[in-house]
Design an enzyme around this catalytic site. Structure first.
Site, PDB file in Angstrom:
ATOM      1  N   ARG A 237       9.941  -8.315  -8.597  1.00  0.00           N
ATOM      2  CA  ARG A 237      10.396  -6.934  -8.482  1.00  0.00           C
ATOM      3  C   ARG A 237      11.531  -6.755  -9.483  1.00  0.00           C
ATOM      4  O   ARG A 237      12.329  -7.682  -9.695  1.00  0.00           O
ATOM      5  CB  ARG A 237      10.902  -6.622  -7.068  1.00  0.00           C
ATOM      6  CG  ARG A 237       9.800  -6.413  -6.033  1.00  0.00           C
ATOM      7  CD  ARG A 237       9.031  -5.108  -6.274  1.00  0.00           C
ATOM      8  NE  ARG A 237       8.017  -4.852  -5.263  1.00  0.00           N
ATOM      9  CZ  ARG A 237       6.711  -5.148  -5.405  1.00  0.00           C
ATOM     10  NH1 ARG A 237       6.277  -5.732  -6.505  1.00  0.00           N
ATOM     11  NH2 ARG A 237       5.858  -4.836  -4.456  1.00  0.00           N
ATOM     12  N   GLU A 266      12.067   1.268 -12.127  1.00  0.00           N
ATOM     13  CA  GLU A 266      10.682   1.595 -12.421  1.00  0.00           C
ATOM     14  C   GLU A 266      10.340   3.031 -12.008  1.00  0.00           C
ATOM     15  O   GLU A 266      10.742   3.428 -10.915  1.00  0.00           O
ATOM     16  CB  GLU A 266       9.820   0.592 -11.606  1.00  0.00           C
ATOM     17  CG  GLU A 266       8.496   0.320 -12.177  1.00  0.00           C
ATOM     18  CD  GLU A 266       7.855  -0.892 -11.492  1.00  0.00           C
ATOM     19  OE1 GLU A 266       8.487  -1.967 -11.440  1.00  0.00           O
ATOM     20  OE2 GLU A 266       6.740  -0.741 -10.999  1.00  0.00           O
ATOM     21  N   HIS A 284       3.512  -2.838 -14.661  1.00  0.00           N
ATOM     22  CA  HIS A 284       3.254  -3.312 -13.294  1.00  0.00           C
ATOM     23  C   HIS A 284       1.741  -3.512 -13.082  1.00  0.00           C
ATOM     24  O   HIS A 284       1.132  -2.893 -12.214  1.00  0.00           O
ATOM     25  CB  HIS A 284       3.824  -2.333 -12.253  1.00  0.00           C
ATOM     26  CG  HIS A 284       4.113  -2.985 -10.920  1.00  0.00           C
ATOM     27  ND1 HIS A 284       5.220  -2.677 -10.157  1.00  0.00           N
ATOM     28  CD2 HIS A 284       3.428  -3.926 -10.222  1.00  0.00           C
ATOM     29  CE1 HIS A 284       5.197  -3.388  -9.033  1.00  0.00           C
ATOM     30  NE2 HIS A 284       4.110  -4.157  -9.057  1.00  0.00           N
TER      31      HIS A 284
END
Ligand SMILES: NC(=O)c1ccc[n+]([C@@H]2O[C@H](COP(=O)([O-])OP(=O)(O)OC[C@H]3O[C@@H](n4cnc5c(N)ncnc54)[C@H](O)[C@@H]3O)[C@@H](O)[C@H]2O)c1
Ligand SMILES: O=C(O)[C@H](O)CO
Length: 317
Positions: A237, A266, A284
């Site tokens: 993450r 993000e 991602h």
């Protein structure tokens, strides 16, 4: 009939099952739910399939007291966007999709390792630009991965799948940090701590869960311990890395490069990172295959089915 909300469009196979088995409503937008939508989802639906970016914070649970919702069947293994303690206090169970994501995400870690070590993004940009002037013995030399040392931060399902690929595929030495020694199918050395691990590896790969416990685990201090020739790979993450510190470490040559699938804010990716040739940036993509996204969707639906028939949730968090 229970009201079921799925917060993003799904693959055809998952959509067909969701509609036929659960009469699910599927939100059309591909973007995260707004706060107002999240509060309404807790109040108006019995079961919700949320995903990355749907911020089920303690504040949202406080704004929807005594929710109608009984289960958040998260689409994804990572659930750091859900305050699980607040959900449980509100009587809302949480499940996730472990295992379904493991191989695909490990593959993306290896993609990032190879692309960054072998300057593949930079090379591709060179060819596309039309400026490539041909092969020569010292053109675009990168790092040879074979035989190098890989440090794994988070030797769980995905970390182990990365280490297996790196060891058996590339002959890499494996080292890791963990609270206790792990049984592995390859030789692996447990480092004393994160700084000690960072100091000895050629590639440091992150595969820990996100959330408060791991926020900025990779900070200026850890980056400073790394070799100037080393690469940082993050498929975990974004918040696990202090992005400003990473940019500084790359700009000053404290580390040689980075391969990132996830970002601290993000989908915002700092201009400084986008401008750096020594950085590989993916949007991602960890689980982005038809088969895996379908498997994740079916797993989430299996949890709905278990809840509705009074069985134990197969993937309760
Ligand atoms: N990029 C992507 O698309 C993508 C896809 C899937 C998962 N992920 C992320 O990867 C994470 C890991 O998934 P998994 O299925 O391997 O989970 P997992 O629970 O099997 O593995 C996580 C491991 O990290 C370890 N860990 C936790 N905190 C640590 C710390 N401070 N230091 C060292 N180790 C620590 C845990 O003990 C565990 O072994 C997910 O939570 C998710 O956030 C990203
Ligand atoms: O955690 C996961 O499974 C992926 O990052 C997608 O959410």
């Amino acid at each position: 009939m229970a009201r079921v909300l799925i917060t993003r469009p799904m693959t055809e196979a998952v959509t067909a099952r969701a509609v036929s088995e659960f009469s699910a409503e599927i939100r059309a937008a591909t973007t995260p739910m707004t706060r107002a939508e999240i509060v309404a989802s807790l109040q108006d639906y019995d079961l919700v399939v949320p995903t990355l970016g749907d911020l089920f914070t303690a504040e949202v649970f406080a704004a929807a007291p005594n929710p109608r919702c009984r289960l958040l069947a998260n689409f994804g293994v990572g659930y750091n966007h859900i305050d699980v303690a607040a959900a449980q206090a509100a009587g809302v169970a949480v499940s996730n999709t472990p295992g379904a994501v493991t191989d695909a995400t490990a593959d993306i870690a290896l993609t990032l390792m190879l692309m960054t070590a072998r300057r593949a993004g930079e090379g591709e940009r060179l060819v596309r630009s039309g400026a490539w002037q041909g092969w020569h013995p010292t053109q675009m030399l990168g790092m040879h991965l074979t035989g190098k040392r890989l440090g794994v931060v988070g030797l769980g399902r995905i970390g182990d799948a990365i280490a297996r690929r790196a060891h058996f595929g590339f002959g890499m030495e494996i080292a890791y940090v963990a609270r206790s020694p792990k049984a592995t199918t390859y030789p692996a050395e447990r480092a004393a701590d994160l700084r000690a691990l960072a100091a000895t590896v050629d590639v440091l790969v992150l595969a820990v869960p996100g959330g408060d416990d791991t926020r900025h685990l990779i900070n200026a201090d850890v980056l400073a311990a790394m070799k100037p020739s080393a690469l940082l790979i993050n498929i975990a993450r974004g918040e696990v890395v202090d992005e400003a510190a990473l940019i500084a470490a790359l700009e000053t040559g404290q580390i040689a490069g980075a391969g990132l699938d996830v970002y601290e804010f993000e989908p915002k990716v700092p201009e400084a990172l986008r401008a750096m040739e020594q950085v590989t940036l993916l949007p991602h993509l960890g689980t982005a295959t038809e088969e895996v996204r379908s498997a994740m969707g079916h797993m989430a639906l299996d949890n709905l089915a278990a809840h509705l028939t009074g069985r134990d949730l197969p993937n309760r968090v």
